[in-house]
Design a protein around this motif. Structure first.
Motif, PDB file in Angstrom:
ATOM      1  N   ILE A 163       0.880  -1.185   0.000  1.00  0.00           N
ATOM      2  CA  ILE A 163       0.000   0.000   0.000  1.00  0.00           C
ATOM      3  C   ILE A 163       0.904   1.217   0.000  1.00  0.00           C
ATOM      4  N   ASP A 164       0.741   2.018  -1.029  1.00  0.00           N
ATOM      5  CA  ASP A 164       1.682   3.108  -1.304  1.00  0.00           C
ATOM      6  C   ASP A 164       0.926   4.434  -1.385  1.00  0.00           C
ATOM      7  N   TYR A 165       1.403   5.432  -0.670  1.00  0.00           N
ATOM      8  CA  TYR A 165       0.808   6.771  -0.810  1.00  0.00           C
ATOM      9  C   TYR A 165       1.101   7.297  -2.220  1.00  0.00           C
ATOM     10  N   SER A 166       0.063   7.702  -2.928  1.00  0.00           N
ATOM     11  CA  SER A 166       0.234   8.194  -4.300  1.00  0.00           C
ATOM     12  C   SER A 166       0.556   9.689  -4.281  1.00  0.00           C
ATOM     13  N   GLN A 167       1.679  10.043  -4.885  1.00  0.00           N
ATOM     14  CA  GLN A 167       2.052  11.464  -5.070  1.00  0.00           C
ATOM     15  C   GLN A 167       1.915  12.261  -3.775  1.00  0.00           C
ATOM     16  N   ILE A 168       2.348  11.640  -2.680  1.00  0.00           N
ATOM     17  CA  ILE A 168       2.132  12.230  -1.356  1.00  0.00           C
ATOM     18  C   ILE A 168       2.768  13.612  -1.230  1.00  0.00           C
ATOM     19  N   GLU A 169       3.977  13.779  -1.775  1.00  0.00           N
ATOM     20  CA  GLU A 169       4.672  15.055  -1.584  1.00  0.00           C
ATOM     21  C   GLU A 169       4.025  16.174  -2.398  1.00  0.00           C
ATOM     22  N   ARG A 176       0.830  16.248  -3.079  1.00  0.00           N
ATOM     23  CA  ARG A 176      -0.410  16.552  -2.357  1.00  0.00           C
ATOM     24  C   ARG A 176      -0.102  17.467  -1.161  1.00  0.00           C
ATOM     25  N   LEU A 177       1.007  17.200  -0.506  1.00  0.00           N
ATOM     26  CA  LEU A 177       1.420  18.084   0.587  1.00  0.00           C
ATOM     27  C   LEU A 177       1.744  19.476   0.072  1.00  0.00           C
ATOM     28  N   LEU A 178       2.339  19.557  -1.114  1.00  0.00           N
ATOM     29  CA  LEU A 178       2.624  20.869  -1.718  1.00  0.00           C
ATOM     30  C   LEU A 178       1.319  21.635  -1.937  1.00  0.00           C
ATOM     31  N   ALA A 179       0.314  20.940  -2.461  1.00  0.00           N
ATOM     32  CA  ALA A 179      -0.982  21.586  -2.668  1.00  0.00           C
ATOM     33  C   ALA A 179      -1.577  22.027  -1.332  1.00  0.00           C
ATOM     34  N   HIS A 180      -1.494  21.163  -0.335  1.00  0.00           N
ATOM     35  CA  HIS A 180      -2.052  21.462   0.987  1.00  0.00           C
ATOM     36  C   HIS A 180      -1.362  22.669   1.622  1.00  0.00           C
ATOM     37  N   PHE A 181      -0.043  22.679   1.581  1.00  0.00           N
ATOM     38  CA  PHE A 181       0.707  23.766   2.230  1.00  0.00           C
ATOM     39  C   PHE A 181       0.602  25.078   1.457  1.00  0.00           C
ATOM     40  N   SER A 182       0.733  25.000   0.134  1.00  0.00           N
ATOM     41  CA  SER A 182       0.793  26.238  -0.672  1.00  0.00           C
ATOM     42  C   SER A 182      -0.581  26.822  -0.918  1.00  0.00           C
ATOM     43  N   LYS A 183      -1.632  25.975  -0.828  1.00  0.00           N
ATOM     44  CA  LYS A 183      -3.013  26.389  -1.134  1.00  0.00           C
ATOM     45  C   LYS A 183      -3.143  26.884  -2.579  1.00  0.00           C
ATOM     46  N   ASP A 184      -2.262  26.388  -3.468  1.00  0.00           N
ATOM     47  CA  ASP A 184      -2.343  26.803  -4.871  1.00  0.00           C
ATOM     48  C   ASP A 184      -3.651  26.274  -5.461  1.00  0.00           C
ATOM     49  N   ALA A 185      -4.448  27.187  -6.002  1.00  0.00           N
ATOM     50  CA  ALA A 185      -5.796  26.832  -6.480  1.00  0.00           C
ATOM     51  C   ALA A 185      -5.753  25.787  -7.587  1.00  0.00           C
ATOM     52  N   PHE A 220       0.124  -8.986   8.775  1.00  0.00           N
ATOM     53  CA  PHE A 220       1.360  -8.598   9.450  1.00  0.00           C
ATOM     54  C   PHE A 220       2.043  -7.485   8.658  1.00  0.00           C
ATOM     55  N   MET A 221       2.433  -6.428   9.365  1.00  0.00           N
ATOM     56  CA  MET A 221       3.173  -5.334   8.728  1.00  0.00           C
ATOM     57  C   MET A 221       4.659  -5.702   8.752  1.00  0.00           C
ATOM     58  N   LEU A 222       5.248  -5.820   7.552  1.00  0.00           N
ATOM     59  CA  LEU A 222       6.620  -6.323   7.467  1.00  0.00           C
ATOM     60  C   LEU A 222       7.655  -5.238   7.208  1.00  0.00           C
ATOM     61  N   LEU A 223       7.382  -4.385   6.233  1.00  0.00           N
ATOM     62  CA  LEU A 223       8.391  -3.409   5.809  1.00  0.00           C
ATOM     63  C   LEU A 223       7.765  -2.043   5.577  1.00  0.00           C
ATOM     64  N   GLN A 224       8.571  -1.027   5.772  1.00  0.00           N
ATOM     65  CA  GLN A 224       8.229   0.329   5.332  1.00  0.00           C
ATOM     66  C   GLN A 224       9.322   0.782   4.389  1.00  0.00           C
ATOM     67  N   ILE A 225       8.932   1.106   3.167  1.00  0.00           N
ATOM     68  CA  ILE A 225       9.887   1.631   2.185  1.00  0.00           C
ATOM     69  C   ILE A 225       9.446   3.063   1.890  1.00  0.00           C
ATOM     70  N   HIS A 226       9.737   3.963   2.815  1.00  0.00           N
ATOM     71  CA  HIS A 226       9.438   5.391   2.702  1.00  0.00           C
ATOM     72  C   HIS A 226       7.932   5.664   2.621  1.00  0.00           C
ATOM     73  N   ASP A 227       7.339   5.773   1.424  1.00  0.00           N
ATOM     74  CA  ASP A 227       5.907   6.084   1.317  1.00  0.00           C
ATOM     75  C   ASP A 227       5.070   4.820   1.142  1.00  0.00           C
ATOM     76  N   GLU A 228       5.694   3.668   1.290  1.00  0.00           N
ATOM     77  CA  GLU A 228       5.044   2.388   0.995  1.00  0.00           C
ATOM     78  C   GLU A 228       5.146   1.456   2.201  1.00  0.00           C
ATOM     79  N   LEU A 229       4.045   0.722   2.453  1.00  0.00           N
ATOM     80  CA  LEU A 229       4.039  -0.312   3.482  1.00  0.00           C
ATOM     81  C   LEU A 229       3.815  -1.670   2.817  1.00  0.00           C
ATOM     82  N   ILE A 230       4.543  -2.671   3.285  1.00  0.00           N
ATOM     83  CA  ILE A 230       4.387  -4.019   2.741  1.00  0.00           C
ATOM     84  C   ILE A 230       3.898  -4.941   3.851  1.00  0.00           C
ATOM     85  N   SER A 273       7.201  15.618   6.185  1.00  0.00           N
ATOM     86  CA  SER A 273       5.754  15.544   6.446  1.00  0.00           C
ATOM     87  C   SER A 273       5.185  14.221   5.965  1.00  0.00           C
ATOM     88  N   ALA A 274       5.690  13.729   4.821  1.00  0.00           N
ATOM     89  CA  ALA A 274       5.268  12.401   4.341  1.00  0.00           C
ATOM     90  C   ALA A 274       5.665  11.331   5.355  1.00  0.00           C
TER      91      ALA A 274
END
Length: 896
Positions: free
Chosen positions: A676-682, A684-693, A843-853, A819-820
Motif C-alpha cells: 500500500i503506497d501513498y500516491s504522489q504524497i509530496e 499533495r502536501l505541496l498543494a495542501h501547504f501552498s493552497k495553490d488553487a 502482518f506489517m513487514l516493511l516500510q519503504i518510505h511512502d510504501e508499506l508491505i 511531512s510524508a
C-alpha cells in the motif's frame, strides 16, 4: 563634526532576534539576540565610528499616549518567549559595559531619542539613530540626523524616506496621521493607503491645509473619508509626534564612547552562554582594557556511586525504595546485538543523580562472583517496568525483554535518543556524544571493556558494574537536561509528539523487526549462478577489448588501462591514480566498447556482492528462511526511517536485475504480499501547504496531476506526449532542481528547461512564493517544520556559500519528505493497533518510505487491504485528499 549614536534598544533587539538564527547554548537557552548585540558593540568602532553612544529604552507601564488613546498598542501580539528571556540579560550587559541607558516613566524610547537628538543638535553633533522604527523617519535631516539600518549596514537619509514612503521626512508626521499604523493601533484615516496619503501630503503638507481646502481635496470618496475620520486624523498626529521634552537637561559629554574593547567586561558572560565568536571578540586587546576579568571557576567533575546488586534481597530492597512516580533510567547488557538470540548478562538502573545500580545475571568466567538468578531478575525487571522508565535507544532493550522473557509491550516514559533527535535531527545522538555535548563527560568505551572475540559475559562484575551503571546514570542525567533544553527552546510540543507518536512507534518497529520477511533461497541461488556466469563472460570480453588481463575491480589498474593503454580522453588524475567513477565512465559511453562492458560488469558485481550473496547467507541462517532488518528511528534528518543489517530500503527497483532480487522476497504459504503506497504524497502536501488553487483543483477533482501540469505547460495537444517531462518538473522542483539539472535529466536544452520552470511557476503562482517562503524562514529562523511540527535546524548564518545552497534545497525537501514521513508513521501506529486489537491475520513487514508491505492471509486480502487503505487515506485531514495504491503478489517483485 562629532557623531552621537543613539540606539533604539528594544527595536534593535527585536530586529536582531528575528534576523539571526535561533542560536542556543548547550542548556537550550536562546542566544541569537545576545549574539546580535555583541556583534553591534564589536562593530561600533570598525563599521561606523562614533564619539558618543547612548541606549534609549522604553519605560515599563503606560505612557502619555495611552492616556490620549486607551486603545494605543492594544492589539500587539506578545513577543516570543525566546526573545523575552534574552532581554533582561542584554539590558544588564549594557549596564555592565558602562554605557549610558536612558528611559523615563510615561514615555517611549522614541521620545527619549528625540530628546537626546535635540540636545545633541544644540551641541553641533551629527546624530545617528540605530532603529528600524518608521516613526523615527520624522527625525531625518540630511547631514545632521540619519537613521541607520544595522542589518544592511547603511544609513537611511531623506532620499531613502522618499523612495520608501513617497514623502519627505519633514512631512512624515502628517503623512502618518492619515496613514495610521495597524501595529500600534493608530487609527489614521480609514480607507486611504500609502499612495493616497503621500499624494495628499505632497500637495498640502499639513492636516490643517487639507481640511481648509476639503472641497477641492481629491475625489468625492477621498473627501468623505477625510471628513469621516477628521477627529482620528488629528488624534493620530498627536500619537505619532515624538516628544523632545523628556529631560530638562542632558550632559551629552557623559555619553563618550571610549577607544577600548567594551566586550572584554562580558567575557565571563559569553563563556556562560557559550558564545564562541563573542569570546574571541572579547579577548581582543584584553591586556589593554581596564575591565576586571574574573576567571570562571571550574565546575566539579561529574561523579556517581556505582553499586552492584548481586542478590535477590539487595535488588528487591532497592526497588522497593523507589517512589511510585519516580523516573527510572534503565539499560541492559547482553551477549550480542541480535535481540532474538542474545542473552541477558545484566541490567542497570538509576533513579537519582548520585548513585546507579547494576544487577549481574549472566556473567560467565572462571571464579565468577555471586549473581542474581534469571528468574529473580525477570521478576525485578517486571517491577521496574511499572515506573516511569526512560532509556537510551529503548527499542533494543524492550526487544530483548519481549523476545527472551515474553514480557508484555511497554510504552516508555521517554527515550533520550529520540528526545535528542527531535531537538536537533541533524546531530549525533549516541550516548557517548550526548554525554560530551551536554556534560563534557567522557563515557567508558565498550572496546576497553570487552576483549576481541569475547562478549560482555566475560567482563568482571566489578568492571561491568561501573560501565553499565554509568550508562543508566548518564541516561538519567540526559533525560533531565534534554527535557529542560526542549522547554527552554520552545519545543514542548515535540515532547508531546514523542509521547503520542514516537514512543508508541518503538513497539511497532520491534514487532516488524521480529516478523522479518521470507526469502526463497532457490531464487537467489539461481540468480547467484547466472550472475557468476555472466561476470566470467564479461571478464573475458573486457580482457579481450583491453588487450591485457588486470583486476577490473581495481580503480588504479582500470585507470591505467583506459587512459594510458587505450588512450581515452578525459582522464583526471587524483593522488591515487585516475578517477573511474560512474560519472567519468558514463561520459565515455560511445568512445570505446569496453566502457559499456565495464559498466555492465560493475552492475552485475554490485547486485551479486551487495544483495544476492549477503541475503542468501542470512536466509540460510534462519529456520523459516526469513531475514530481519533493523529499523532506525533517528537515522535521518528529515524523519524518514532508515534500515540496516541488511538495508531493505535500497533493494534496486529500476533495473531488471534489481527486480530479480525483489522476486526472491516472497509471502509464506497461504498468504500474499500486499503493498500500500501513498500516491504522489509530496505533491499533495505541496498543494495542501501552498493552497495553490490550480494544484488543489486538480487533486480534488481526481485528475492525473502530471497530465494536468503538462496541459498547463504545453497545451492540450502536446500534454500526453510530454506528461513524463511534466512529472520530472513536478517532483524535481520539490528538491530544488534548477534548469541545469532538468536539462540533464530529460535531455533538453538548458534554455528550454529554464523556460519550462518559468512557465510552471506562472501556472502555479502560489507554489513559487511558498517554496521561497520556506527558504526565507531558514534564513530568518534557522529551521523548518514538518506537518507534525518536527524541526530541522540549519545554521544558515555561519554556513559557507556551498552549504547555504545545500540548505536551500534541503529545507524544501525536509518540509515535504519529513511531512510524508510523519503521515506514514501515524498510519503505521494506527494500523498496528488495529491488527493487535482485532487479532487480524495480517502482518506489517516493511516500510519503504511512502510504501508499506504486509503479509496477509490470502482469502482476507481484499477486505483487510481496504481497511488499511482507509486508515492511511484518513490519517490526517488535508485540504486535498490522500490517495493510496494497492498491489498484491506472491513476491515483492510482483508488487508495483
Amino acid at each position: 563634526m562629532k557623531t552621537i549614536t543613539i540606539i533604539d534598544t528594544f527595536g534593535f533587539f527585536f530586529r536582531s532576534y528575528f534576523a539571526l538564527p535561533p542560536l542556543r547554548n548547550s542548556e537550550g537557552f536562546p542566544t541569537g539576540l545576545l549574539t546580535g548585540f555583541a556583534n553591534l558593540v564589536d562593530s561600533l568602532h570598525r563599521d561606523h565610528s562614533t564619539d558618543y553612544l547612548v541606549f534609549a529604552l522604553d519605560a515599563k507601564g503606560r505612557t502619555f499616549r495611552n492616556d490620549l488613546y486607551p486603545e494605543y498598542k492594544a492589539h500587539r501580539e506578545a513577543a516570543p518567549d525566546d526573545l523575552i528571556k534574552q532581554l533582561p540579560v542584554a539590558i544588564e550587559w549594557i549596564e555592565q559595559m558602562g554605557f549610558a541607558n536612558l528611559s523615563r516613566e510615561g514615555f517611549e524610547a522614541d521620545d527619549v531619542i528625540t530628546t537626546v537628538t535635540k540636545f545633541a543638535r544644540e551641541k553641533g553633533l551629527k546624530v545617528r539613530i540605530v532603529s528600524h522604527d518608521k516613526d523615527l523617519y520624522q527625525m531625518i535631516d540630511d547631514g545632521v540626523v540619519v537613521m541607520y539600518d544595522s542589518v544592511k549596514k547603511q544609513e537611511v537619509d531623506e532620499q531613502a524616506c522618499v523612495d520608501k514612503f513617497g514623502v519627505h521626512p519633514k512631512d512624515f508626521i502628517n503623512f502618518q496621521a492619515i496613514l495610521g499604523d495597524s501595529s500600534d493601533n493608530i487609527p489614521g484615516v480609514k480607507g486611504i493607503g500609502k499612495v493616497g496619503a503621500a499624494k495628499l501630503i505632497n500637495q498640502y503638507h499639513t492636516l490643517e491645509a487639507i481640511y481648509e481646502d476639503i472641497e477641492n481635496c481629491g475625489t468625492p470618496r477621498i473627501q468623505n473619508l477625510l471628513l469621516e475620520s477628521k477627529e482620528n486624523a488629528f488624534l493620530s498626529r498627536e500619537l505619532v509626534t515624538m516628544r523632545s521634552d523628556v529631560f530638562k537637561d542632558l550632559d551629552v559629554e557623559s555619553f563618550v564612547f571610549e577607544d577600548k574593547n567594551y566586550l572584554s567586561c562580558l567575557l565571563e558572560e559569553f563563556e556562560k552562554y557559550e558564545m564562541k565568536q563573542a569570546i574571541k571578540k572579547a579577548k581582543v586587546g584584553l591586556d589593554e582594557t581596564d575591565c576586571p576579568v574574573v576567571e570562571k571557576p571550574k565546575s566539579a567533575a561529574l561523579s556517581f556511586e556505582a553499586i552492584t546488586l548481586d542478590s535477590k534481597e539487595k535488588l528487591n530492597s532497592v526497588i522497593e525504595s523507589i517512589e511510585k512516580d519516580a523516573i527510572v533510567a534503565f539499560d541492559t547488557e547482553t551477549t550480542g546485538l541480535d535481540t532474538k538470540t542474545a542473552n541477558l548478562v545484566g541490567f542497570s538502573f538509576c533513579f537519582d543523580a548520585q548513585r546507579s545500580y547494576y544487577v549481574p545475571v549472566g556473567h560467565n568466567y572462571l571464579g565468577v562472583e555471586a549473581q542474581v538468578s534469571l528468574d529473580d531478575a525477570i521478576s525485578a525487571l517486571k517491577k521496574l517496568m511499572t515506573f516511569q522508565v526512560v532509556g537510551q535507544n529503548l527499542k533494543f532493550d524492550f526487544s530483548l525483554l519481549y523476545n527472551q522473557f515474553n514480557m508484555e509491550p511497554i510504552i516508555p516514559y521517554a527515550d533520550t535518543m529520540i528526545m535528542a533527535w527531535l531537538s536537533n535531527p541533524g546531530s549525533k545522538v549516541g550516548l557517548d556524544t550526548l554525554a560530551k555535548t551536554f556534560f563534557k563527560y567522557e563515557m567508558k568505551p565498550f572496546k576497553e571493556m570487552v576483549k576481541k572475540g569475547e562478549d560482555f559475559s566475560a567482563v568482571a562484575i566489578e568492571d561491568a558494574t561501573f560501565y553499565a551503571a554509568e550508562d543508566a546514570w548518564m541516561t538519567y542525567l540526559l533525560y533531565g537536561v534534554i527535557k529542560k533544553k526542549m522547554e527552554l527552546s520552545s519545543l514542548t510540543h515535540l515532547l508531546k509528539e514523542a509521547k503520542n507518536v514516537e514512543y508508541p512507534f518503538i513497539n511497532v518497529l520491534i514487532r516488524m523487526e521480529n516478523l522479518g520477511i521470507k526469502i526463497d533461497p532457490s531464487k537467489l541461488e539461481a540468480l547467484q549462478k547466472t550472475l557468476s556466469e555472466d561476470l566470467a563472460t564479461l571478464t573475458s570480453e573486457i580482457y579481450e577489448l583491453s588487450g591485457s588481463e588486470f583486476n577490473i575491480k581495481s580503480t588504479q589498474q582500470l585507470g591505467v588501462v583506459l587512459f594510458q593503454q587505450l588512450g581515452l580522453k578525459g582522464g583526471k588524475k587524483t593522488k591515487t591514480g585516475y578517477s573511474t567513477n560512474e560519472a567519468v565512465l558514463s561520459a565515455l559511453v560511445g568512445e570505446h566498447p569496453i566502457i559499456e562492458k565495464i559498466l555492465e560488469y560493475r552492475e552485475y558485481q554490485k547486485i551479486l556482492s551487495t544483495y544476492v550473496e549477503p541475503l542468501l547467507k542470512l536466509a540460510k541462517a534462519d529456520e523459516a528462511s526469513r531475514i530481519y532488518t533493523s529499523f532506525v528511528q533517528t537515522g535521518t534528518a528529515t524523519g524518514r526511517l532508515s534500515s540496516r543489517d541488511p538495508n531493505l530500503q535500497n533493494i534496486p527497483v529500476r533495473s531488471a536485475l534489481g527486480r530479480s532480487v525483489r522476486e526472491a522476497f516472497v509471502a509464506k504459504e497461504g498468504y500474499k504480499l500486499v503493498s500500500i503506497d501513498y500516491s504522489q504524497i509530496e505533491l499533495r502536501l505541496l498543494a495542501h501547504f501552498s493552497k495553490d488553487a490550480a494544484l488543489m483543483d486538480a487533486f480534488n477533482q481526481g485528475a492525473d496531476i502530471h497530465l494536468a501540469t503538462a496541459i498547463k505547460l504545453f497545451g492540450e495537444e502536446e500534454a500526453k506526449e510530454k506528461r513524463n517531462l511534466a512529472k520530472s518538473v513536478n517532483f524535481g522542483l520539490l528538491y530544488g532542481m534548477g534548469p541545469k539539472k532538468l536539462s540533464e535529466d530529460v535531455g533538453i536544452a538548458q534554455a528550454e528547461a529554464k523556460e519550462i520552470i518559468k512557465n510552471y511557476f506562472a501556472s502555479f503562482p502560489t507554489v513559487k512564493s511558498f517554496l521561497e517562503g520556506i527558504q526565507e524562514r531558514v534564513k530568518l529562523d534557522g529551521y523548518v517544520e514538518t506537518i507534525l511540527k518536527r524541526r530541522r535546524i540549519f545554521d544558515y548564518e555561519n554556513a559557507n556559500g556551498m552549504q547555504k545552497a545545500a540548505y536551500m534545497r534541503e529545507s524544501v525537501n525536509t518540509v515535504f519528505q519529513g511531512s510524508a514521513a510523519d503521515l506514514i508513521k501515524l498510519s503505521m501506529n494506527q494500523i498496528d493497533t488495529i491488527i493487535r486489537e482485532e487479532n487480524l491475520d495480517a502482518f506489517m513487514l516493511l516500510q519503504i518510505h511512502d510504501e508499506l508491505i504486509f503479509e496477509v492471509k490470502e482469502e482476507k486480502v481484499e477486505e483487510i487491504s481496504k481497511r488499511f487503505v482507509h486508515t492511511m487515506e484518513n490519517i490526517l485531514e488535508l485540504d486535498v485528499p490522500l490517495e493510496c495504491s494497492v498491489s498484491v503478489g506472491d513476491s515483492w517483485g510482483e508488487l508495483k
